[in-house]
Write an enzyme that holds these catalytic residues in place. Sequence first.
Site, PDB file in Angstrom:
ATOM      1  CD  GLU A  54      -2.828  -1.336   2.377  1.00 46.12           C
ATOM      2  OE1 GLU A  54      -3.267  -0.276   2.839  1.00 46.12           O
ATOM      3  OE2 GLU A  54      -3.125  -2.451   2.838  1.00 46.12           O
ATOM      4  CE  LYS A  66      -1.432  -1.002  -4.531  1.00 46.04           C
ATOM      5  NZ  LYS A  66      -2.085  -2.230  -4.017  1.00 46.04           N
ATOM      6  NE  ARG A 117     -10.417  -6.622  -0.121  1.00 40.98           N
ATOM      7  CZ  ARG A 117      -9.313  -5.960  -0.469  1.00 40.98           C
ATOM      8  NH1 ARG A 117      -9.404  -4.773  -1.040  1.00 40.98           N
ATOM      9  NH2 ARG A 117      -8.125  -6.490  -0.256  1.00 40.98           N
TER      10      ARG A 117
END
Length: 272
Positions: free
Chosen positions: A10, A68, A261
């Site tokens: 990340e 990222k 998630r």
Amino acid sequence: MSGSSPSMPELPEAEVTRRGLAPVVEGARIEQAVCTQPGRILRPAKDAAGFAATLAGRTVTSVERRGKHLLFALDDGTALDFGFGLWAEVLLVEAPPAELRGAALTFAGGPWTLCFGALALSSFRLGPHTPQPDPPPFDALDARLDGGLLGSLARPAVGLKAFLMDDRRLLGLGNGYSDEILWTARLHPRRLAGSLDDARWGELAGALRDVLTTAIAAGGEEAFLDPSGAPGRFSRPIHHHAGEPCPRCGHPLAGLVAGKRETDFCPACQAL
Ligand SMILES: [Zn+2]
């Protein structure tokens, strides 16, 4: 459960990579460029020969980071955009590997080859080096992001975990660091953005900055290698630790699905 499961790179891992590459790569001329996985090249699409021909002879003027992604700005006004995707190892080595799986840039006048390997959903894109568009999305480390600005980015009916990972609003956060940030701020992952007052937005903005800067200072998370091959030292206290005691209050950490998630949190100190 183990804390050693690999996690997606990340923002902190991208920034550690940028800082490791910049002193070597900035001002260096690319002697040769190779890509053995043309499927990773989005532009010119799947064109390894075009990738090689476009990059050879160019000098890298700066290494920038957007979320990222890394941007290698080149001396002809273009840039190579590299997206980490699910996983990637970006290493500076003195000699190119005998068997390359990924891409490599070999620099003139020094022993350095920049190798992009272990690519999983990573991407290369060559194109004009455009200035960063006006936000949003804001880079998650943007110095302007105080509580007020952060709060203004969120739709009231969205859960906090989904908000932090929404790259139309914030760039650079994925599943892992979002869990650490919400735990640090003592906020439930499914809490609705509209329920936070100004003080809580300020705490969330502070936690966001603290977690990211701490992870960068530690060289990224433990499964990650910096460009010299050294592993990171940031041990995620929450993500992938469901069932273990909360490091703050001792209550067992729990898992749920938030923002689509798998999410870990402490039901006691992040009560809804
Ligand atoms: Zn707790």
